[in-house]
Design an enzyme around this catalytic site. Structure first.
Site, PDB file in Angstrom:
ATOM      1  N   HIS A  88       1.875   3.843  -3.338  1.00 25.82           N
ATOM      2  CA  HIS A  88       1.306   6.040  -2.479  1.00 25.82           C
ATOM      3  C   HIS A  88       2.792   6.527  -2.897  1.00 25.82           C
ATOM      4  O   HIS A  88       3.304   7.191  -3.468  1.00 25.82           O
ATOM      5  CB  HIS A  88       1.490   6.398  -1.083  1.00 25.82           C
ATOM      6  CG  HIS A  88       0.342   6.294  -0.976  1.00 25.82           C
ATOM      7  ND1 HIS A  88      -1.230   6.725  -1.748  1.00 25.82           N
ATOM      8  CD2 HIS A  88      -0.321   5.060   0.181  1.00 25.82           C
ATOM      9  CE1 HIS A  88      -2.489   6.207  -0.796  1.00 25.82           C
ATOM     10  NE2 HIS A  88      -2.014   5.387   0.597  1.00 25.82           N
ATOM     11  N   HIS A 123       0.727  -1.153   0.042  1.00 20.44           N
ATOM     12  CA  HIS A 123      -0.261  -0.541  -0.152  1.00 20.44           C
ATOM     13  C   HIS A 123       0.943   1.334   0.284  1.00 20.44           C
ATOM     14  O   HIS A 123       0.425   2.494  -0.826  1.00 20.44           O
ATOM     15  CB  HIS A 123      -0.791  -0.327   1.646  1.00 20.44           C
ATOM     16  CG  HIS A 123      -1.538   1.462   1.461  1.00 20.44           C
ATOM     17  ND1 HIS A 123      -3.253   0.606   1.074  1.00 20.44           N
ATOM     18  CD2 HIS A 123      -1.580   2.147   1.345  1.00 20.44           C
ATOM     19  CE1 HIS A 123      -4.090   1.743   1.212  1.00 20.44           C
ATOM     20  NE2 HIS A 123      -3.197   3.294   1.438  1.00 20.44           N
ATOM     21  N   GLU A 124       1.824   1.110   0.983  1.00 23.58           N
ATOM     22  CA  GLU A 124       2.533   3.024   0.917  1.00 23.58           C
ATOM     23  C   GLU A 124       3.563   2.732  -0.078  1.00 23.58           C
ATOM     24  O   GLU A 124       3.763   3.714  -0.766  1.00 23.58           O
ATOM     25  CB  GLU A 124       3.770   1.994   2.303  1.00 23.58           C
ATOM     26  CG  GLU A 124       2.845   2.422   3.455  1.00 23.58           C
ATOM     27  CD  GLU A 124       1.362   3.746   3.638  1.00 23.58           C
ATOM     28  OE1 GLU A 124       2.551   4.445   3.087  1.00 23.58           O
ATOM     29  OE2 GLU A 124       0.475   3.589   4.469  1.00 23.58           O
ATOM     30  N   ASP A 135      -7.600   7.347   2.933  1.00 20.16           N
ATOM     31  CA  ASP A 135      -7.135   8.071   2.111  1.00 20.16           C
ATOM     32  C   ASP A 135      -8.405   8.550   0.872  1.00 20.16           C
ATOM     33  O   ASP A 135      -8.443   9.395   0.416  1.00 20.16           O
ATOM     34  CB  ASP A 135      -6.081   6.715   0.597  1.00 20.16           C
ATOM     35  CG  ASP A 135      -5.384   6.484   1.056  1.00 20.16           C
ATOM     36  OD1 ASP A 135      -4.804   7.701   1.832  1.00 20.16           O
ATOM     37  OD2 ASP A 135      -4.831   5.458   0.817  1.00 20.16           O
TER      38      ASP A 135
END
Lengths: 323, 323, 323, 323, 323, 323
Positions: free
Chosen positions: A111, A107-108, A183
């Site tokens: 980003h 997930h990170e 988000d």
């Protein structure tokens, strides 16, 4: 997503870059610091900090160095201190399963990779999967630019960067999780603002239903028909951004994997680490502008309910994968 | 089912597994306990308990043992004490008709069997048809896992497990009762959250209307058209889950019957009893993680109105067949 | 845009042109002023100022002149003082990027050119890209006329002038920014007023839903169908005005460029500077009427939430490109 | 019929059957009672009575017997006393016209006959056309069963029994009166609960919009479309129940007439009187269960606004033909 | 236009015609008045005046005469005084442009001509373009009749007379201005009252949604469909009235011009002046009835928010062309 | 017309017929009354009067007789006194034009004739065109029957009788006036109650949305679709009643004329006068029942906002042609 929602922002004049540098100098006087310490960089890394926050950082840094038996306080002590002040003490006793760690890492990484390859995203400062505070399981922090005007391209890239986490989960696990809730909350707000406050949608037209005095309004200022149109246009915008994000992450799937695996290994990656892994960012790195006045912006209003510790970085940072 | 409904949760930092073990040790000091007492297991069985609750359990256990004329307080005394603290004293004088007892037994057996054969359900701790407190006629309790992220499969299984009671009633009696009201309330909340808060519905899209600051909002943030779409998608999701649940219970109809009849016979079944009746759970039993921070989760927000005594177990437990 | 929104205006009788001249004379007595000082012009440039504001201007002007070591206070010191009282002290430390400067310059040039070539716009006083106060990155100031009645042509021109900023951004950068938010808010209000309060729309008809007593009303006084019609007619009106504005700016693209470049060069342009650049305004310059009673107008109600410092000039001034 | 409507119930633990028997014994001590007095029966006839109510009954019974010059207080004195405590003193001076008396008699006979021939109705205790208190012109009282779960058949029969009054009016007079208002209010509530709270409607699905915390909610949690569907399904359910009720009363028209005429003659009929008139109830008479905890039920929430004196009997009693 | 809007009227029993004559006599005693003074006429010209208002008029008249050096107070002094009490002191310093003066004159002439040639309008008292008070740029004042019942024709004529200002603007300038806002507000209220309160619309039917107790109601008492129908019927009614008004003014275009030009010349015209210009009114002049109880009428409720000074004349006077 | 509207009724137990007779006797003791005085009749004519009201009547009657120089107080003095207590003192100084008098007379004659020839209307007591109190220009008063149940025919006749005023205006003048506003308000309430509270409409079905606890509800308990259906059915019902009323009045046009002309002549007509003019009422005159408990009826709830002096007669009286 009533326009009235944005007007409760209280603007407190936070010190700017120069101001923070001066304040650091004051609070560093009684502390024995390393000769290599870059006070300007410290000021740069603390956008939105009040005087009291900076004092706090200096004290924390001194304590951290002392605990480590150091003779002088060094840059990394200060960076640790900044982190503590922002997110609270690390919750080492929080037991996150390996499956969840993988999700958080990808997930990170999603980003970070979006931020790296989207022209209008802010330059990355660091990305981490160390949980912090009550809500954050991981986050990506950016060096924000001092910016007063946002055009549609810039807001679109911001939406894409923010969708990068969920898109990465979908592409890498074929499953999506609740971790993207914050988000989605952010992009919902930005997209509705573009359509109803900034007049950036052709069908809805050059109107702005933003109204600072409408705090007590009980009805939508427009008809159900317009409300339906707004919902449709917002959905189209977000769908388009999500497709764009997934396309980008598909092209950069190797970079995502590299970053995610490195995160699982090292837990924290700084800008230089990322550069070492996937090469330089393809856009000229502009000077890191100061955003000390950032909280005054009403263009992209920050969330009222956001804990103050977190509000120093959004919208430049996508702090997500909330527990 | 406004997003705003979830934001009134007050997070009080409850002690974690280790913390509870330490607190138990403190409160057990003045009590003569059996040498076989497994304090770690006690701590495991009391997720969400505050220090005062643990003190309460120790006192109750000592009283129970004393009343039985025991020399030392044993594990079962503590388990009784835990039950009393959770659900209040057993209401022995509540007269439940044999017909109702059968319905309750099959309802609970439905939950337990769903939880046993659904991959993402929590491992069963115990299932009972002894009424407790004001509202519960029976319940199934699970060992919750410490979990921060939920994907769509996991939430779907949770909905199915929660629908297991009603599905079992329908399949076994060709009639449904009011007993599933609390279950339906829970899945209604979960399903609406998936669609409107976690962006897990393709048609509604990657939006999140969750807003911690919207406590005083008077209108839906979206149009009637979107509201209609949300209702439709939620209904489809729940219909699909209900079909899935009924299919599973049809396949496991013998196991449901075995469990229900055993419940009618013994009233309480522990995990080992269930295992003896229908064999091992087909999924690897993961370590029972600690959920002491569970009440902080905003991903699957607990019901505001739930009595605190009950809130220590949901969403891991399906406490239902309310009177 | 409920009619009820307009009724909270509190009318305080501000001094008129003659009144202000007299007040200036009083406060100028103790100050050594330049013999060239035109007190009448000063009064003209301070429409809507209360007595206390004028006293403030005189004190500020004296301080500014003193800091410059002047012997007597001159016109430009007063103009600086007026600016400070209106917009707060200049924020020299606000770092605006060159890209943003360009956008602001073309945005303001768009307003100024529209005002210059639209018959019913107010004569320009000055246009600037020097940021002021918390919210303004630049603004155009006009010499307002004392006017009590507005016909549809006049309100249409006012909408066009206010849309001039966004239209200029679109034409010159092929991109639009968030800077027009305040402009759009203004025209949204004017357009809705024309349709629902002044009965200036043929389809909605000769009705006025303005109601000073409806402060506590909770529902729209008309049906959803009418609400839809109002939205449609407002959208048509604004679309028409935007097309008209873009057409005008396309024809005057050279003038816009001249003005914008001059602004980037000099930051402030007065009426005479504009005249020197693009020639005389094609409409007879009418006497600058006094608008001291302006705040009493309920025809074009000013925004309740507007900071008082700004309210002295709208609707005559388009203060925009807010940060 | 918002789900939120049901949540204001305050559960006060009323004594159960045994408890009431004990309380009666305490309060009967100072009273000279008939040797034939069946205290158990008294306790049975006073479900939902608090201690104070029982004390009240004993005092009233003693006064009634005294007024009649009896030496000891007998069963009928107690039954009178119970009636007075429930409904207030009989209003002998209320002048009801013969036409109205007939309507009331046939209305109550309709309830009684429905209750007698519907399997899931409660066994009749008594039926009367003596007006009581402020609102009741007549009523049928049932011996409630202690029941915690209700299936769709049971709720359907309850609706039919409650519609029996209006159906009987329509069949016997070809006219309907305002007297059924309270009955309709009850079935409206039950039918909406079945559809929106208990998930008992196939089209609306397995959802429950009941929410104990929604006290302050201002909008329906579902769309207008769902609201329309709910209305339709409720209407179908009630229409079906009304047809069923009329069909039953058509088949039992002689029994209705017998009962109504007997009521016009004697004003009050007890279970045994009814049995003598129309034969035994075709369903096995189950033991009269205790409903002392009945007010805690949230499954079939009682009306908030119902006077407390009446709340001891619904939903078991259909107290209607309100004036 | 909620029915609930009309119920806040507080009826204070104002003195009637005879009452006012008596009160005048009392207050005139200490004043030396002209022998020609017609006290009855004074009373006639002050409908709705309280005792205190009359006292005020007498004092003002005395002061005005004194300032003019008169020996006795004459009729015109009293008329000036009445004007001052109604509208506040004349604002001589209000600078109205010649263009606006023309618009005002034709607007007022439109009202006056409509009132003159419409059968059910009130007889004209005076018409003026001298601005008064905060809001009025000009107005027409009528001698109201004491009337308790209004039929549809009378209300229709009242709407037409009130639309006369805007219609005259459109016909004479081909442009409409914001000056009709107050007129439109009045006719909007009358037209909605006809349809929703007085049952005067065939499609909406013989209903009245007026409800004095509905002060706190939050929803329209009728469906969206009915709301739409009401809007449509109101629009048709107003459209019809506007066409009728324009037709009348087209026929009387010369009279309008005569009156408007005379107004521009003399600023104030009394009934006799108008008669001299355009001839006698074609309807028999009925006795000027007293409307002292007028404020009690709930048939044509006056505006709550209207300043009290103004409320003494509407609906008989069309005070408009507000600034 | 929300169901919630009806629940604020406070029931104060007013004395019944016998009670009032007793109270009259008490208050008449100190007064010298005519030997012919019929106290029973007095009690009959004062339904709904509290003890204090009766005392008031006695005092007033004594004063009236005294003023007339009578030796003893007679029946007509008491009737005058009753009128004064009900409606306040006659306003002799209210100047009603002859045109209005005619409208009022035909309006009231319409009511009276409808009441006379409709089977379920109350027997007429008197009809008058003498204005009374603040709001009534005339009214018809009926001897109410003590009635607890109303069937659809009775409510339909009540609606027709109440529409009689407007219908008579339309038939006799080809014009309708604002005078029927209060009548329409009453039938709007009755018709909506029939459809939404008493379940008397086939399409809306056997539901009752009346809810005494819904005082604070903010939304309609049903969908917009149902709301639309309710509006339609109410409109049909009222349209049907209006046609029926006009048909009746067309047939009885001579009787209406006779009554109206007699009213213009004598101003007040009693039952016997009407009988003399148009013959006996074609329905058997039932005993005038006592309605002292009438205010407790919730079947046909009286208007909350109705002044108490008026509430003693509705719904039996149609007090209308309000000014």
């Amino acid at each position: 997503m009533r326009p009235g929602r944005f007007d409760r922002q209280i603007s407190i004049d936070k010190p700017d870059l120069k101001g923070r540098e001066s304040i650091f100098k004051v609070h560093l006087k009684p502390i024995k610091i390393s000769s290599k310490l870059d006070i300007h960089k410290l000021a740069e890394q603390t956008p939105g900090f009040a005087g009291a926050d900076i004092a706090n950082v200096c004290n924390e840094a001194a304590l951290i160095a002392a605990r480590k038996g150091k003779e002088s306080v060094e840059m990394d002590d200060f960076q640790d201190a900044v982190d503590r002040v922002i997110g609270g003490l690390e919750k080492k006793n929080k037991i996150i399963s390996p499956e969840e760690k993988r999700i958080i890492a990808y997930h990170e990484a999603g980003h970070a990779i979006c931020g790296w390859f989207l022209e209008h995203a802010y330059p990355l400062l660091k990305v981490t999967i160390v949980p912090r505070g009550v809500a954050a399981l991981g986050y990506a922090q950016y060096t924000p630019k001092e910016q007063y005007l946002y055009n549609t391209d810039q807001l679109f890239d911001q939406i894409c960067m923010t969708l990068g986490g969920r898109a990465s989960e979908e592409l890498n696990f074929k499953k999506i999780s609740t971790g993207a809730q914050n988000d989605l909350q952010q992009i919902t707000r930005i997209a509705y603002s573009m359509v109803t406050v900034y007049g950036m949608n052709e069908k809805v037209g050059n109107v702005s239903f933003y109204d600072p005095a409408q705090e007590n309004s009980f009805t939508k200022p427009y008809s159900e028909e317009t409300s339906k149109l707004i919902d449709e246009e917002v959905r189209k915008l977000i769908d388009k951004a999500y497709e764009h994000t997934k396309e980008l992450l598909r092209q950069k799937s190797k970079e995502v994997e590299k970053l995610a695996e490195a995160l699982l290994d090292k837990e924290v990656l700084f800008q230089s680490d990322v550069e070492a892994l996937i090469g330089k960012r393809p856009y000229e790195e502009k000077r890191a502008l100061d955003v000390s006045d950032h909280s005054e912006h009403k263009n992209v209003p920050s969330e009222n309910g956001t804990p103050s510790g977190i509000s120093v970085i959004p919208p430049a940072a996508t702090e997500d994968v909330k527990q």
